[in-house]
Motif scaffolding. Structure first.
Motif, mmCIF file in Angstrom:
data_model
loop_
_atom_site.group_PDB
_atom_site.id
_atom_site.type_symbol
_atom_site.label_atom_id
_atom_site.label_comp_id
_atom_site.label_asym_id
_atom_site.label_seq_id
_atom_site.Cartn_x
_atom_site.Cartn_y
_atom_site.Cartn_z
ATOM 1 N N LYS A 34 0.794 -1.224 0.000
ATOM 2 C CA LYS A 34 0.000 0.000 0.000
ATOM 3 C C LYS A 34 0.830 1.279 0.000
ATOM 4 O O LYS A 34 0.287 2.356 -0.182
ATOM 5 N N GLY A 35 2.127 1.168 0.280
ATOM 6 C CA GLY A 35 2.960 2.358 0.381
ATOM 7 C C GLY A 35 2.941 2.939 1.779
ATOM 8 O O GLY A 35 2.135 2.546 2.628
ATOM 9 N N PHE A 36 3.831 3.874 2.021
ATOM 10 C CA PHE A 36 3.945 4.511 3.336
ATOM 11 C C PHE A 36 2.637 5.171 3.747
ATOM 12 O O PHE A 36 2.190 5.042 4.890
ATOM 13 N N ASN A 37 2.032 5.902 2.836
ATOM 14 C CA ASN A 37 0.818 6.663 3.161
ATOM 15 C C ASN A 37 -0.453 5.824 3.114
ATOM 16 O O ASN A 37 -1.523 6.325 3.425
ATOM 17 N N GLY A 38 -0.338 4.545 2.781
ATOM 18 C CA GLY A 38 -1.517 3.707 2.622
ATOM 19 C C GLY A 38 -1.861 2.843 3.827
ATOM 20 O O GLY A 38 -2.789 2.046 3.752
ATOM 21 N N PHE A 39 -1.125 2.990 4.916
ATOM 22 C CA PHE A 39 -1.444 2.193 6.102
ATOM 23 C C PHE A 39 -1.188 3.012 7.357
ATOM 24 O O PHE A 39 -0.495 4.032 7.325
ATOM 25 N N SER A 40 -1.755 2.540 8.443
ATOM 26 C CA SER A 40 -1.592 3.204 9.736
ATOM 27 C C SER A 40 -1.359 2.149 10.813
ATOM 28 O O SER A 40 -1.446 0.951 10.551
ATOM 29 N N HIS A 98 6.478 0.208 21.264
ATOM 30 C CA HIS A 98 7.739 -0.181 20.633
ATOM 31 C C HIS A 98 8.244 0.854 19.630
ATOM 32 O O HIS A 98 9.451 1.019 19.457
ATOM 33 N N PHE A 99 7.309 1.504 18.954
ATOM 34 C CA PHE A 99 7.656 2.500 17.937
ATOM 35 C C PHE A 99 6.756 3.710 18.160
ATOM 36 O O PHE A 99 5.600 3.712 17.721
ATOM 37 N N PRO A 100 7.272 4.731 18.835
ATOM 38 C CA PRO A 100 6.434 5.896 19.151
ATOM 39 C C PRO A 100 5.801 6.576 17.945
ATOM 40 O O PRO A 100 4.760 7.210 18.069
ATOM 41 N N SER A 101 6.414 6.442 16.774
ATOM 42 C CA SER A 101 5.826 7.060 15.587
ATOM 43 C C SER A 101 5.936 6.114 14.394
ATOM 44 O O SER A 101 6.796 5.229 14.350
ATOM 45 N N LYS A 102 5.078 6.327 13.434
ATOM 46 C CA LYS A 102 5.114 5.546 12.201
ATOM 47 C C LYS A 102 6.460 5.761 11.508
ATOM 48 O O LYS A 102 7.030 4.831 10.929
ATOM 49 N N GLU A 103 6.969 6.971 11.562
ATOM 50 C CA GLU A 103 8.271 7.292 10.974
ATOM 51 C C GLU A 103 9.363 6.394 11.560
ATOM 52 O O GLU A 103 10.181 5.833 10.827
ATOM 53 N N GLU A 104 9.360 6.233 12.868
ATOM 54 C CA GLU A 104 10.369 5.375 13.517
ATOM 55 C C GLU A 104 10.186 3.909 13.122
ATOM 56 O O GLU A 104 11.165 3.194 12.898
ATOM 57 N N LEU A 105 8.956 3.465 13.025
ATOM 58 C CA LEU A 105 8.674 2.095 12.604
ATOM 59 C C LEU A 105 9.198 1.848 11.194
ATOM 60 O O LEU A 105 9.897 0.860 10.939
ATOM 61 N N VAL A 106 8.881 2.740 10.278
ATOM 62 C CA VAL A 106 9.289 2.549 8.891
ATOM 63 C C VAL A 106 10.814 2.647 8.762
ATOM 64 O O VAL A 106 11.416 1.864 8.020
ATOM 65 N N CYS A 107 11.435 3.545 9.493
ATOM 66 C CA CYS A 107 12.902 3.611 9.480
ATOM 67 C C CYS A 107 13.507 2.298 9.987
ATOM 68 O O CYS A 107 14.497 1.811 9.431
ATOM 69 N N ALA A 146 11.638 13.212 6.543
ATOM 70 C CA ALA A 146 13.060 13.318 6.184
ATOM 71 C C ALA A 146 13.851 12.066 6.548
ATOM 72 O O ALA A 146 14.666 11.587 5.752
ATOM 73 N N SER A 147 13.624 11.505 7.718
ATOM 74 C CA SER A 147 14.399 10.331 8.130
ATOM 75 C C SER A 147 14.077 9.118 7.263
ATOM 76 O O SER A 147 14.964 8.306 6.967
ATOM 77 N N VAL A 148 12.830 8.992 6.826
ATOM 78 C CA VAL A 148 12.448 7.887 5.949
ATOM 79 C C VAL A 148 13.059 8.109 4.568
ATOM 80 O O VAL A 148 13.531 7.158 3.935
ATOM 81 N N ARG A 149 13.081 9.358 4.108
ATOM 82 C CA ARG A 149 13.740 9.657 2.834
ATOM 83 C C ARG A 149 15.216 9.287 2.889
ATOM 84 O O ARG A 149 15.754 8.698 1.948
#
Length: 179
Positions: free
Chosen positions: A11-17, A35-44, A104-107
């Motif tokens: 689904k891509g980064f923006n396609g799930f929560s 475990h992951f305070p933010s989605k950004e941290e999870l994806v990283c 930015a961190s995911v980029r």
């Protein structure tokens, strides 16, 4: 992390929560936030885990000792075995399509992953050309970019047209390099 990786590829980064992950795991969102305070941290973390796996694979003596042609076949198998036949796209390719909307961190993680894939592919193409196995014009870095972008695009196209076209793209790359 497995679910997050699967959702990114599907689904891509923006396609799930977190709600999607929580529903699959039958837990509350808070359990994931623990475990992951933010989605950004999870994806990283997902991207870093993929990068770590790729480094383990390419540094494994089983892979390192393959011929350039066998290395290339192994690389193609990453895409054919785990992506094309189940409707998923490559992790890097999925994130690259949304690059401008990513944190930015995911980029940064996405760029690092893509650079690592390209560097390995470039080195393999150079090795193969020096050994007289691969034949292509131009710079190995450009050929690596052409192959990787073609694989990523073919995976996306496979969603609409089926996997036969994807497999044909892989075969065409092999034929072009070995001609």
């Amino acid at each position: 992390m497995d679910l997050a990786e699967s959702f990114i590829q599907d689904k891509g980064f923006n396609g799930f929560s977190y709600a999607h992950i929580a529903a699959e795991l039958k837990v509350k969102n808070a359990a994931i936030h623990y475990h992951f305070p933010s989605k950004e941290e999870l994806v990283c973390a997902v991207i870093q885990r993929y990068r770590d796996r790729f480094q383990l694979w390419i540094n494994n003596s089983r892979i390192k000792n393959l011929s350039p042609q066998e290395k290339l076949d192994w690389f193609f198998s990453i895409y054919t075995d785990t992506r094309a036949d189940n409707g998923k796209v490559c992790l890097a390719g999925s994130l690259e399509t949304e690059f401008s909307s990513l944190p930015a961190s995911v980029r940064e993680q996405t760029e690092s992953l893509t650079r690592e894939l390209l560097a390995w592919l470039q080195a393999t193409l150079s090795e193969g050309r020096e050994a007289g196995i691969f034949h292509f014009g131009g710079d190995p870095a450009n050929k690596a970019a052409l192959i990787l972008s073609s694989l990523q695009g073919a995976l996306q196209m496979a969603r609409a047209l089926g996997t036969d076209r994807f497999h044909a793209v892989v075969q065409q790359h092999k034929q072009d390099l070995l001609a």
